[in-house]
Design a protein around this motif. Structure first.
Motif, mmCIF file in Angstrom:
data_model
loop_
_atom_site.group_PDB
_atom_site.id
_atom_site.type_symbol
_atom_site.label_atom_id
_atom_site.label_comp_id
_atom_site.label_asym_id
_atom_site.label_seq_id
_atom_site.Cartn_x
_atom_site.Cartn_y
_atom_site.Cartn_z
ATOM 1 N N PHE A 110 0.841 -1.197 0.000
ATOM 2 C CA PHE A 110 0.000 0.000 0.000
ATOM 3 C C PHE A 110 0.877 1.248 0.000
ATOM 4 O O PHE A 110 1.872 1.320 0.716
ATOM 5 N N LYS A 111 0.446 2.229 -0.772
ATOM 6 C CA LYS A 111 1.214 3.471 -0.887
ATOM 7 C C LYS A 111 1.407 4.158 0.461
ATOM 8 O O LYS A 111 2.464 4.688 0.754
ATOM 9 N N ASN A 112 0.359 4.112 1.289
ATOM 10 C CA ASN A 112 0.410 4.867 2.546
ATOM 11 C C ASN A 112 1.034 4.082 3.709
ATOM 12 O O ASN A 112 1.005 4.537 4.838
ATOM 13 N N ALA A 113 1.617 2.911 3.427
ATOM 14 C CA ALA A 113 2.160 2.078 4.509
ATOM 15 C C ALA A 113 3.604 2.472 4.820
ATOM 16 O O ALA A 113 4.513 1.644 4.834
ATOM 17 N N ARG A 114 3.811 3.739 5.103
ATOM 18 C CA ARG A 114 5.160 4.267 5.271
ATOM 19 C C ARG A 114 5.923 3.581 6.404
ATOM 20 O O ARG A 114 7.078 3.190 6.255
ATOM 21 N N ILE A 115 5.239 3.394 7.539
ATOM 22 C CA ILE A 115 5.953 2.846 8.702
ATOM 23 C C ILE A 115 6.299 1.370 8.486
ATOM 24 O O ILE A 115 7.408 0.936 8.797
ATOM 25 N N LEU A 116 5.365 0.613 7.906
ATOM 26 C CA LEU A 116 5.665 -0.800 7.652
ATOM 27 C C LEU A 116 6.827 -0.951 6.672
ATOM 28 O O LEU A 116 7.696 -1.812 6.840
ATOM 29 N N LYS A 117 6.854 -0.098 5.652
ATOM 30 C CA LYS A 117 7.967 -0.146 4.691
ATOM 31 C C LYS A 117 9.296 0.122 5.407
ATOM 32 O O LYS A 117 10.307 -0.526 5.131
ATOM 33 N N TYR A 146 -8.534 -11.470 3.834
ATOM 34 C CA TYR A 146 -8.395 -10.025 4.062
ATOM 35 C C TYR A 146 -7.102 -9.478 3.466
ATOM 36 O O TYR A 146 -6.187 -10.225 3.119
ATOM 37 N N LEU A 147 -7.026 -8.146 3.414
ATOM 38 C CA LEU A 147 -5.786 -7.412 3.159
ATOM 39 C C LEU A 147 -5.055 -7.776 1.866
ATOM 40 O O LEU A 147 -3.836 -7.959 1.839
ATOM 41 N N ALA A 148 -5.793 -7.881 0.787
ATOM 42 C CA ALA A 148 -5.170 -8.188 -0.506
ATOM 43 C C ALA A 148 -4.193 -7.080 -0.901
ATOM 44 O O ALA A 148 -4.445 -5.897 -0.671
ATOM 45 N N PRO A 149 -3.072 -7.483 -1.494
ATOM 46 C CA PRO A 149 -2.082 -6.484 -1.921
ATOM 47 C C PRO A 149 -2.553 -5.717 -3.151
ATOM 48 O O PRO A 149 -3.454 -6.164 -3.867
ATOM 49 N N VAL A 150 -1.932 -4.574 -3.392
ATOM 50 C CA VAL A 150 -2.082 -3.881 -4.674
ATOM 51 C C VAL A 150 -1.552 -4.835 -5.745
ATOM 52 O O VAL A 150 -0.510 -5.455 -5.521
ATOM 53 N N PRO A 151 -2.214 -5.080 -6.865
ATOM 54 C CA PRO A 151 -3.348 -4.350 -7.443
ATOM 55 C C PRO A 151 -4.725 -4.945 -7.108
ATOM 56 O O PRO A 151 -5.690 -4.588 -7.761
ATOM 57 N N TYR A 152 -4.805 -5.789 -6.105
ATOM 58 C CA TYR A 152 -6.094 -6.404 -5.756
ATOM 59 C C TYR A 152 -6.695 -5.817 -4.479
ATOM 60 O O TYR A 152 -7.633 -6.366 -3.923
ATOM 61 N N ARG A 153 -6.127 -4.744 -4.003
ATOM 62 C CA ARG A 153 -6.572 -4.131 -2.750
ATOM 63 C C ARG A 153 -8.094 -4.006 -2.718
ATOM 64 O O ARG A 153 -8.705 -3.526 -3.671
#
Ligand SMILES: [Zn+2]
Length: 262
Positions: free
Chosen positions: A182-189, A208-215
């Motif tokens: 996810f683009k906004n997952a700054r802290i996890l990255k 749950y929680l499918a990755p991009v591009p299946y978000r």
């Protein structure tokens, strides 16, 4: 990508009722070597065991999710205890604290979190920890109960680098899934960049929680390569290395070392 180890999925969930068999049977041909299906409620314990009995590449984690602990009693807890001793039950989980949904009183969640930690200690099986909006209480309880003697994984890790380091010091693995794309997952990255690959395992938490591009869509283990790619880019290493090391980590986590092919 081959030899991917899916450390956390819920294939007994009703989202898979229509195509479960077909999907699960397609996993080995698509590089998904091993799956741990995670029980999360009393109802999902027998269905999780049934999947582990049916497929040799599926293992089970047996436990009751914090939001479901309101259903636990001394009597039905004996079922949890009994099923957690099944030969394909590799862990106690998912267990923990969830203050996001807050469906169950916190005191009740804490009571059964402790009881299930003690069960894992008794059975000598690792813990699959769920912690949502409860970072401090989870850490405080895990320290007080000396979970460093038990080990396990912090599934779908969503806290700071500092806290990841603390859990690693206690011998825990950090579970990373679709959120890392996810683009906004700054802290996890940042967490993925800062901690050693040797302490990361990969997971979907399907459905749950499918990755991009299946978000936003139904998740499944076939999407794990997106998680692998994200980790390889963050750590500037090859996808093959991410798969190989996280597979080894998962075998160590779930103590399947004897089944580690290398
Ligand atoms: Zn889960």
């Amino acid at each position: 990508m081959e030899h991917i180890f899916e450390t956390h999925a819920h294939y007994d969930d009703e989202w898979f009722h229509e195509d479960r068999e077909k999907l699960l049977e397609s996993l080995p041909d698509n590089g998904i070597e091993t799956v741990v299906n995670i029980a999360a409620s009393l109802d999902s314990i027998p269905t999780t065991i049934a999947l582990a009995e049916k497929y040799d590449y599926i293992y089970a984690a047996i436990g009751v999710h914090p939001s479901e602990t309101k259903d636990l009693t001394e009597e039905n807890f004996s079922i949890v205890r009994q099923m957690a001793q099944h030969e394909k039950a590799v862990a106690v989980g998912e267990i923990g604290l969830d203050y996001y949904w807050d469906e169950t009183e916190r005191s009740v969640q804490k009571y059964w979190f402790e009881r299930q930690i003690e069960l894992a200690r008794e059975l000598k099986k690792p813990l699959v920890i769920h912690s949502r909006d409860a970072a401090k209480d989870t850490m405080d309880m895990m320290k007080a109960l000396h979970t460093e003697e038990i080990g396990g994984v912090i599934h779908c890790f969503s806290n700071s680098v500092e806290m990841a380091r603390e859990y690693i010091k206690m011998g825990f693995y950090i579970g990373v899934g679709g959120v890392v794309t996810f683009k906004n997952a700054r802290i996890l990255k940042e967490v993925v960049q800062e901690i050693p690959l040797e302490r990361i395992v990969i997971e979907t938490d399907s459905p749950y929680l499918a990755p991009v591009p299946y978000r936003g869509k139904r998740n499944c283990s076939l999407y794990l390569p997106y998680v692998v790619t994200a980790i390889s880019e963050l750590k500037q290493i090859s996808e093959e290395e991410v798969v190989r090391i996280t597979n080894k980590n998962a075998h160590d986590l779930y103590r399947l070392e004897d089944k580690w092919p290398n």
